[in-house]
Design a protein around this motif. Sequence first.
Motif, PDB file in Angstrom:
ATOM      1  N   HIS A 150      67.281  26.223   3.191  1.00  0.00           N
ATOM      2  CA  HIS A 150      68.101  27.423   3.398  1.00  0.00           C
ATOM      3  C   HIS A 150      67.500  28.604   2.639  1.00  0.00           C
ATOM      4  CE1 HIS A 150      71.536  30.080   3.727  1.00  0.00           C
ATOM      5  NE2 HIS A 150      71.546  30.172   2.406  1.00  0.00           N
ATOM      6  N   GLU A 151      67.148  28.389   1.380  1.00  0.00           N
ATOM      7  CA  GLU A 151      66.577  29.477   0.578  1.00  0.00           C
ATOM      8  C   GLU A 151      65.274  29.995   1.180  1.00  0.00           C
ATOM      9  OE1 GLU A 151      66.237  27.950  -3.377  1.00  0.00           O
ATOM     10  OE2 GLU A 151      68.407  27.797  -3.618  1.00  0.00           O
ATOM     11  N   ALA A 152      64.427  29.089   1.651  1.00  0.00           N
ATOM     12  CA  ALA A 152      63.166  29.503   2.268  1.00  0.00           C
ATOM     13  C   ALA A 152      63.426  30.300   3.548  1.00  0.00           C
ATOM     14  CB  ALA A 152      62.295  28.289   2.573  1.00  0.00           C
ATOM     15  N   ALA A 153      64.374  29.852   4.336  1.00  0.00           N
ATOM     16  CA  ALA A 153      64.714  30.560   5.578  1.00  0.00           C
ATOM     17  C   ALA A 153      65.287  31.937   5.272  1.00  0.00           C
ATOM     18  CB  ALA A 153      65.697  29.734   6.406  1.00  0.00           C
ATOM     19  N   MET A 154      66.155  32.031   4.284  1.00  0.00           N
ATOM     20  CA  MET A 154      66.742  33.321   3.917  1.00  0.00           C
ATOM     21  C   MET A 154      65.668  34.273   3.395  1.00  0.00           C
ATOM     22  SD  MET A 154      69.849  33.257   4.806  1.00  0.00           S
ATOM     23  CE  MET A 154      70.466  34.713   3.998  1.00  0.00           C
ATOM     24  N   ARG A 155      64.761  33.762   2.594  1.00  0.00           N
ATOM     25  CA  ARG A 155      63.672  34.589   2.063  1.00  0.00           C
ATOM     26  C   ARG A 155      62.806  35.112   3.220  1.00  0.00           C
ATOM     27  NH1 ARG A 155      62.886  31.588  -1.771  1.00  0.00           N
ATOM     28  NH2 ARG A 155      61.422  30.142  -0.809  1.00  0.00           N
ATOM     29  N   TYR A 156      62.488  34.232   4.175  1.00  0.00           N
ATOM     30  CA  TYR A 156      61.704  34.658   5.345  1.00  0.00           C
ATOM     31  C   TYR A 156      62.436  35.750   6.128  1.00  0.00           C
ATOM     32  CZ  TYR A 156      60.259  34.730  10.182  1.00  0.00           C
ATOM     33  OH  TYR A 156      59.903  35.163  11.434  1.00  0.00           O
ATOM     34  N   VAL A 157      63.719  35.533   6.405  1.00  0.00           N
ATOM     35  CA  VAL A 157      64.485  36.513   7.188  1.00  0.00           C
ATOM     36  C   VAL A 157      64.542  37.846   6.454  1.00  0.00           C
ATOM     37  CG1 VAL A 157      66.789  37.082   8.064  1.00  0.00           C
ATOM     38  CG2 VAL A 157      65.832  34.824   8.480  1.00  0.00           C
ATOM     39  N   ASP A 158      64.807  37.824   5.150  1.00  0.00           N
ATOM     40  CA  ASP A 158      64.911  39.060   4.384  1.00  0.00           C
ATOM     41  C   ASP A 158      63.563  39.763   4.258  1.00  0.00           C
ATOM     42  OD1 ASP A 158      65.996  41.091   2.726  1.00  0.00           O
ATOM     43  OD2 ASP A 158      65.470  39.953   0.929  1.00  0.00           O
ATOM     44  N   GLU A 159      62.554  39.044   3.760  1.00  0.00           N
ATOM     45  CA  GLU A 159      61.282  39.680   3.426  1.00  0.00           C
ATOM     46  C   GLU A 159      60.406  39.951   4.642  1.00  0.00           C
ATOM     47  OE1 GLU A 159      59.490  37.223   0.433  1.00  0.00           O
ATOM     48  OE2 GLU A 159      61.194  37.476  -0.932  1.00  0.00           O
ATOM     49  N   ASP A 160      60.218  38.957   5.491  1.00  0.00           N
ATOM     50  CA  ASP A 160      59.292  39.120   6.618  1.00  0.00           C
ATOM     51  C   ASP A 160      59.936  39.809   7.821  1.00  0.00           C
ATOM     52  OD1 ASP A 160      57.643  37.731   4.938  1.00  0.00           O
ATOM     53  OD2 ASP A 160      57.317  36.039   6.271  1.00  0.00           O
ATOM     54  N   TYR A 161      61.129  39.342   8.195  1.00  0.00           N
ATOM     55  CA  TYR A 161      61.733  39.873   9.413  1.00  0.00           C
ATOM     56  C   TYR A 161      62.464  41.195   9.169  1.00  0.00           C
ATOM     57  CZ  TYR A 161      64.462  40.312  13.661  1.00  0.00           C
ATOM     58  OH  TYR A 161      65.034  40.795  14.811  1.00  0.00           O
ATOM     59  N   LEU A 162      63.471  41.192   8.286  1.00  0.00           N
ATOM     60  CA  LEU A 162      64.271  42.403   8.102  1.00  0.00           C
ATOM     61  C   LEU A 162      63.525  43.502   7.337  1.00  0.00           C
ATOM     62  CD1 LEU A 162      67.737  40.777   7.362  1.00  0.00           C
ATOM     63  CD2 LEU A 162      67.052  41.997   9.436  1.00  0.00           C
ATOM     64  N   ALA A 163      63.056  43.190   6.113  1.00  0.00           N
ATOM     65  CA  ALA A 163      62.375  44.207   5.310  1.00  0.00           C
ATOM     66  C   ALA A 163      60.968  44.482   5.831  1.00  0.00           C
ATOM     67  CB  ALA A 163      62.326  43.773   3.842  1.00  0.00           C
ATOM     68  N   HIS A 209      75.333  36.319   7.193  1.00  0.00           N
ATOM     69  CA  HIS A 209      74.611  36.655   5.977  1.00  0.00           C
ATOM     70  C   HIS A 209      74.742  38.141   5.686  1.00  0.00           C
ATOM     71  CE1 HIS A 209      72.155  33.100   7.534  1.00  0.00           C
ATOM     72  NE2 HIS A 209      73.052  32.659   6.681  1.00  0.00           N
ATOM     73  N   GLY A 210      75.357  38.482   4.573  1.00  0.00           N
ATOM     74  CA  GLY A 210      75.602  39.870   4.237  1.00  0.00           C
ATOM     75  C   GLY A 210      74.535  40.494   3.365  1.00  0.00           C
ATOM     76  N   ARG A 211      74.830  41.695   2.906  1.00  0.00           N
ATOM     77  CA  ARG A 211      73.916  42.503   2.111  1.00  0.00           C
ATOM     78  C   ARG A 211      73.390  41.754   0.883  1.00  0.00           C
ATOM     79  NH1 ARG A 211      73.146  47.821   1.881  1.00  0.00           N
ATOM     80  NH2 ARG A 211      74.867  48.294   3.254  1.00  0.00           N
ATOM     81  N   CYS A 251      68.037  40.269  15.809  1.00  0.00           N
ATOM     82  CA  CYS A 251      68.743  38.988  15.749  1.00  0.00           C
ATOM     83  C   CYS A 251      68.201  38.173  14.579  1.00  0.00           C
ATOM     84  CB  CYS A 251      68.619  38.228  17.065  1.00  0.00           C
ATOM     85  SG  CYS A 251      69.792  36.839  17.141  1.00  0.00           S
ATOM     86  N   ALA A 252      68.690  38.475  13.392  1.00  0.00           N
ATOM     87  CA  ALA A 252      68.270  37.761  12.184  1.00  0.00           C
ATOM     88  C   ALA A 252      68.683  36.292  12.246  1.00  0.00           C
ATOM     89  CB  ALA A 252      68.858  38.432  10.945  1.00  0.00           C
ATOM     90  N   MET A 253      69.821  35.996  12.851  1.00  0.00           N
ATOM     91  CA  MET A 253      70.274  34.607  12.920  1.00  0.00           C
ATOM     92  C   MET A 253      69.311  33.759  13.749  1.00  0.00           C
ATOM     93  SD  MET A 253      72.178  32.168  11.973  1.00  0.00           S
ATOM     94  CE  MET A 253      73.510  32.918  11.088  1.00  0.00           C
ATOM     95  N   LEU A 254      68.800  34.309  14.827  1.00  0.00           N
ATOM     96  CA  LEU A 254      67.829  33.562  15.632  1.00  0.00           C
ATOM     97  C   LEU A 254      66.572  33.287  14.814  1.00  0.00           C
ATOM     98  CD1 LEU A 254      67.024  32.263  18.296  1.00  0.00           C
ATOM     99  CD2 LEU A 254      66.208  34.506  19.046  1.00  0.00           C
ATOM    100  N   ARG A 255      66.132  34.263  14.028  1.00  0.00           N
ATOM    101  CA  ARG A 255      64.957  34.054  13.168  1.00  0.00           C
ATOM    102  C   ARG A 255      65.237  32.968  12.139  1.00  0.00           C
ATOM    103  NH1 ARG A 255      64.033  36.440  16.939  1.00  0.00           N
ATOM    104  NH2 ARG A 255      62.781  38.280  17.221  1.00  0.00           N
ATOM    105  N   TYR A 256      66.444  32.960  11.592  1.00  0.00           N
ATOM    106  CA  TYR A 256      66.838  31.942  10.612  1.00  0.00           C
ATOM    107  C   TYR A 256      66.803  30.547  11.254  1.00  0.00           C
ATOM    108  CZ  TYR A 256      69.862  29.259   7.488  1.00  0.00           C
ATOM    109  OH  TYR A 256      70.374  28.290   6.654  1.00  0.00           O
ATOM    110  N   ILE A 257      67.417  30.421  12.423  1.00  0.00           N
ATOM    111  CA  ILE A 257      67.470  29.126  13.120  1.00  0.00           C
ATOM    112  C   ILE A 257      66.065  28.668  13.509  1.00  0.00           C
ATOM    113  CG2 ILE A 257      68.264  27.993  15.240  1.00  0.00           C
ATOM    114  CD1 ILE A 257      70.864  29.681  14.928  1.00  0.00           C
ATOM    115  N   ASP A 258      65.228  29.585  14.003  1.00  0.00           N
ATOM    116  CA  ASP A 258      63.847  29.224  14.341  1.00  0.00           C
ATOM    117  C   ASP A 258      63.090  28.714  13.123  1.00  0.00           C
ATOM    118  OD1 ASP A 258      64.098  29.839  17.016  1.00  0.00           O
ATOM    119  OD2 ASP A 258      63.117  31.798  16.847  1.00  0.00           O
ATOM    120  N   PHE A 259      63.277  29.368  11.980  1.00  0.00           N
ATOM    121  CA  PHE A 259      62.583  28.952  10.762  1.00  0.00           C
ATOM    122  C   PHE A 259      63.007  27.541  10.364  1.00  0.00           C
ATOM    123  CE2 PHE A 259      61.749  28.596   6.268  1.00  0.00           C
ATOM    124  CZ  PHE A 259      60.537  29.250   6.095  1.00  0.00           C
ATOM    125  N   ILE A 260      64.313  27.275  10.373  1.00  0.00           N
ATOM    126  CA  ILE A 260      64.827  25.943  10.024  1.00  0.00           C
ATOM    127  C   ILE A 260      64.311  24.897  11.015  1.00  0.00           C
ATOM    128  CG2 ILE A 260      66.916  24.527   9.894  1.00  0.00           C
ATOM    129  CD1 ILE A 260      66.600  26.274   7.435  1.00  0.00           C
TER     130      ILE A 260
END
Length: 152
Positions: free
Chosen positions: A72-85, A118-120, A39-48
């Motif tokens: 938004h950029e910081a949250a997206m970076r966190y979701v991509d780098e820390d959570y997903l990747a 949020h896509g590829r 659930c990347a969206m939950l991680r995004y919302i938690d970060f914000i």
Amino acid sequence: PDLGYQYSLERWFFNWLRQNPEYATEDIRTADYVYYPHCAMLRYIDFINNLVRNANRSSVKDFSGADGGRAHEAAMRYVDEDYLAGFVAGQLLQSPAYWACVNNTVNPCRLLTVMMEHGRHEHPRFSALFPDAVIVTTNAVSDSPVRRGQYL
């Protein structure tokens, strides 16, 4: 938590698969996809929400203009780098089912994942790790490359 359908596509899809077992197989040799629920969206919302709390703001609406863009950029970076990747990729790369799927020479299969909105193009590190993944997404962001026709 239940974030409503708009922000729960990832969880909805997982539950849909569980309720429709005819789309699953116990034999990895016959699978077309290997699915990893997250659930990347939950991680995004938690970060914000953490940014809001730490900045002593009453809501995310208090972040406007450049502040909102940076949040938004910081949250997206966190979701991509820390959570997903980081976390999700780490789990997948340790999964025997994932490796059996992608190394199957008779019927190779691909990673299937779902991401809300949020896509590829917004998760470049995760996408680079899994370039052949099928990513199901809803994308209604007005300034996204998809809406501008760059990926059509």
